[in-house]
Every structure is written in structure tokens, then in C-alpha cells.
Design a protein around this motif. Structure first.
Motif, PDB file in Angstrom:
ATOM      1  N   SER A  93      26.517  46.171  52.384  1.00  0.00           N
ATOM      2  CA  SER A  93      27.885  45.795  52.028  1.00  0.00           C
ATOM      3  C   SER A  93      27.879  44.440  51.338  1.00  0.00           C
ATOM      4  N   GLU A  94      28.793  44.275  50.401  1.00  0.00           N
ATOM      5  CA  GLU A  94      28.936  43.026  49.678  1.00  0.00           C
ATOM      6  C   GLU A  94      30.319  42.474  49.935  1.00  0.00           C
ATOM      7  N   THR A  95      30.486  41.166  49.773  1.00  0.00           N
ATOM      8  CA  THR A  95      31.780  40.535  49.970  1.00  0.00           C
ATOM      9  C   THR A  95      32.107  39.665  48.769  1.00  0.00           C
ATOM     10  N   THR A  96      33.317  39.836  48.239  1.00  0.00           N
ATOM     11  CA  THR A  96      33.824  38.970  47.190  1.00  0.00           C
ATOM     12  C   THR A  96      34.679  37.917  47.869  1.00  0.00           C
ATOM     13  N   VAL A  97      34.432  36.641  47.571  1.00  0.00           N
ATOM     14  CA  VAL A  97      35.148  35.548  48.230  1.00  0.00           C
ATOM     15  C   VAL A  97      35.962  34.774  47.197  1.00  0.00           C
ATOM     16  N   ILE A  98      37.238  34.583  47.505  1.00  0.00           N
ATOM     17  CA  ILE A  98      38.107  33.698  46.730  1.00  0.00           C
ATOM     18  C   ILE A  98      38.218  32.423  47.570  1.00  0.00           C
ATOM     19  N   SER A  99      37.547  31.388  47.125  1.00  0.00           N
ATOM     20  CA  SER A  99      37.418  30.158  47.918  1.00  0.00           C
ATOM     21  C   SER A  99      38.701  29.349  47.952  1.00  0.00           C
ATOM     22  N   SER A 100      38.795  28.502  48.964  1.00  0.00           N
ATOM     23  CA  SER A 100      39.905  27.577  49.109  1.00  0.00           C
ATOM     24  C   SER A 100      39.994  26.697  47.869  1.00  0.00           C
ATOM     25  N   GLY A 101      41.203  26.499  47.369  1.00  0.00           N
ATOM     26  CA  GLY A 101      41.407  25.699  46.172  1.00  0.00           C
ATOM     27  C   GLY A 101      41.521  26.534  44.909  1.00  0.00           C
ATOM     28  N   ALA A 102      41.039  27.774  44.951  1.00  0.00           N
ATOM     29  CA  ALA A 102      41.127  28.666  43.780  1.00  0.00           C
ATOM     30  C   ALA A 102      42.490  29.353  43.765  1.00  0.00           C
ATOM     31  N   ARG A 103      43.050  29.519  42.545  1.00  0.00           N
ATOM     32  CA  ARG A 103      44.302  30.270  42.373  1.00  0.00           C
ATOM     33  C   ARG A 103      44.064  31.245  41.234  1.00  0.00           C
ATOM     34  N   ILE A 104      44.167  32.547  41.545  1.00  0.00           N
ATOM     35  CA  ILE A 104      43.860  33.590  40.576  1.00  0.00           C
ATOM     36  C   ILE A 104      45.016  34.567  40.506  1.00  0.00           C
ATOM     37  N   GLU A 105      45.378  34.987  39.265  1.00  0.00           N
ATOM     38  CA  GLU A 105      46.444  35.970  39.056  1.00  0.00           C
ATOM     39  C   GLU A 105      45.912  37.131  38.242  1.00  0.00           C
ATOM     40  N   GLY A 106      46.423  38.347  38.525  1.00  0.00           N
ATOM     41  CA  GLY A 106      46.039  39.500  37.720  1.00  0.00           C
ATOM     42  C   GLY A 106      45.970  40.775  38.524  1.00  0.00           C
ATOM     43  N   LYS A 107      45.242  41.757  37.969  1.00  0.00           N
ATOM     44  CA  LYS A 107      45.008  43.044  38.626  1.00  0.00           C
ATOM     45  C   LYS A 107      43.538  43.095  39.011  1.00  0.00           C
ATOM     46  N   PHE A 108      43.285  43.458  40.284  1.00  0.00           N
ATOM     47  CA  PHE A 108      41.923  43.447  40.799  1.00  0.00           C
ATOM     48  C   PHE A 108      41.623  44.740  41.539  1.00  0.00           C
ATOM     49  N   TYR A 109      40.438  45.292  41.275  1.00  0.00           N
ATOM     50  CA  TYR A 109      39.988  46.521  41.927  1.00  0.00           C
ATOM     51  C   TYR A 109      38.609  46.252  42.516  1.00  0.00           C
ATOM     52  N   ALA A 142      35.387  47.522  45.197  1.00  0.00           N
ATOM     53  CA  ALA A 142      34.714  48.496  46.055  1.00  0.00           C
ATOM     54  C   ALA A 142      34.166  47.758  47.272  1.00  0.00           C
ATOM     55  N   SER A 143      33.970  46.448  47.115  1.00  0.00           N
ATOM     56  CA  SER A 143      33.400  45.630  48.180  1.00  0.00           C
ATOM     57  C   SER A 143      34.500  45.030  49.058  1.00  0.00           C
ATOM     58  N   MET A 144      34.059  44.406  50.136  1.00  0.00           N
ATOM     59  CA  MET A 144      34.961  43.663  51.009  1.00  0.00           C
ATOM     60  C   MET A 144      35.479  42.445  50.245  1.00  0.00           C
ATOM     61  N   LEU A 145      36.709  42.042  50.511  1.00  0.00           N
ATOM     62  CA  LEU A 145      37.312  40.878  49.868  1.00  0.00           C
ATOM     63  C   LEU A 145      37.755  39.895  50.947  1.00  0.00           C
ATOM     64  N   HIS A 146      37.374  38.619  50.779  1.00  0.00           N
ATOM     65  CA  HIS A 146      37.805  37.562  51.699  1.00  0.00           C
ATOM     66  C   HIS A 146      38.533  36.503  50.874  1.00  0.00           C
ATOM     67  N   VAL A 147      39.792  36.242  51.222  1.00  0.00           N
ATOM     68  CA  VAL A 147      40.626  35.320  50.461  1.00  0.00           C
ATOM     69  C   VAL A 147      40.904  34.066  51.282  1.00  0.00           C
ATOM     70  N   ASP A 148      40.410  32.919  50.805  1.00  0.00           N
ATOM     71  CA  ASP A 148      40.751  31.624  51.399  1.00  0.00           C
ATOM     72  C   ASP A 148      41.569  30.787  50.423  1.00  0.00           C
ATOM     73  N   GLY A 149      41.625  31.220  49.168  1.00  0.00           N
ATOM     74  CA  GLY A 149      42.430  30.559  48.150  1.00  0.00           C
ATOM     75  C   GLY A 149      43.743  31.303  47.981  1.00  0.00           C
ATOM     76  N   GLU A 150      44.264  31.339  46.746  1.00  0.00           N
ATOM     77  CA  GLU A 150      45.516  32.040  46.465  1.00  0.00           C
ATOM     78  C   GLU A 150      45.258  33.128  45.430  1.00  0.00           C
ATOM     79  N   LEU A 151      45.681  34.337  45.747  1.00  0.00           N
ATOM     80  CA  LEU A 151      45.499  35.486  44.873  1.00  0.00           C
ATOM     81  C   LEU A 151      46.864  36.137  44.682  1.00  0.00           C
ATOM     82  N   ILE A 158      42.418  38.076  54.765  1.00  0.00           N
ATOM     83  CA  ILE A 158      43.107  36.878  54.297  1.00  0.00           C
ATOM     84  C   ILE A 158      42.832  35.801  55.336  1.00  0.00           C
ATOM     85  N   GLY A 159      42.015  34.825  54.958  1.00  0.00           N
ATOM     86  CA  GLY A 159      41.601  33.771  55.878  1.00  0.00           C
ATOM     87  C   GLY A 159      42.736  32.835  56.241  1.00  0.00           C
TER      88      GLY A 159
END
Length: 130
Positions: free
Chosen positions: A17-33, A35-44, A56-57
Motif C-alpha cells: 500500500s502507498e500513501t499520498t500525504v498533503i503536508s501541513s502548510g500546503a493548500r491545494i485546489e482541484g480534482k483528485f483521484y 488509488a492509494s491511501m490519502l493523508h491530509v494535514d494541509g488544506e485540500l 484527515i489529520g
């Protein structure tokens, strides 16, 4: 020394298994798809679809449309959510409409919105009357 044993290393790193991480301090907008696990500590913000688990951390913020197999909220979610399983942890806030099969809210977790039970697709029987 048990912490560094080979058996612990093998079970955590060879799981495939793989994990995609959105780190603290990051702000991302859009459409996301994903297959892997997603961990959000920033803003999506946007449309997020995952075939796996979305976490969602504690410092994480996710706003928009979220569809996943399992969702764990320890931060803040706002919008439309659809999943087989939703866990709102003690630090989590869910504000919006949810469609789920299983819901768990820990003491201290907050949910504000509407909920519907996600139903399994029913098989349609073809009954022909003669």
C-alpha cells in the motif's frame, strides 16, 4: 531492540500500500483521484475520489466532494461525503451531508448536517407473469 526487528519492518513496508500525504502548510485546489491511501494535514479543496482510505489529520482541512471506501476525520471536513465507513475521532468535525454504510463518532467528535444510509445495489429479479 524489538522495535527495529525484521518482522516489524517487513509487515509495514511490504504491504504493497502507498500513501499520498498533503503536508501541513500546503493548500491545494482541484480534482483528485487516488488509488492509494490519502493523508491530509494541509488544506485540500475540490473533488476528491479515493478507492482506499482518506485520513484527515488533526491539522487537516478538506472542503468539497469526498468519495472513498473509508474516511477517518480528526481534523475538519466540509461538504458532501460518500463512503462505506466514516469514523469521526474526538478531534474531528464533519460539517455537511453524508451518505454512508457505517458511522462511528468518538466522544468529542462533532457532526453537523444530514446523513443517509448508503444502500447496496439491489439485484433486480426478472419475474415474468404468464
Amino acid at each position: 531492540m524489538a522495535i527495529f526487528g525484521k518482522s516489524n519492518y517487513a509487515t509495514t513496508n511490504n504491504s504493497g500500500s502507498e500513501t499520498t500525504v498533503i503536508s501541513s502548510g500546503a493548500r491545494i485546489e482541484g480534482k483528485f483521484y487516488f488509488a492509494s491511501m490519502l493523508h491530509v494535514d494541509g488544506e485540500l479543496v475540490g473533488t476528491i475520489h479515493s478507492q482506499s482510505i482518506v485520513v484527515i489529520g488533526k491539522r487537516g482541512v478538506l472542503k468539497g466532494e469526498l468519495k472513498a471506501d473509508k474516511i477517518v476525520v480528526n481534523g475538519y471536513f466540509e461538504g458532501e461525503l460518500e463512503a462505506n465507513s466514516l469514523e469521526i475521532l474526538s478531534g474531528g468535525i464533519v460539517d455537511g451531508n453524508i451518505v454512508i454504510q457505517e458511522l462511528s463518532v468518538e466522544n468529542g467528535g462533532k457532526f453537523n448536517g444530514s446523513s443517509k444510509i448508503k444502500e447496496e445495489p439491489k439485484l433486480i429479479e426478472n419475474n415474468q407473469e404468464e
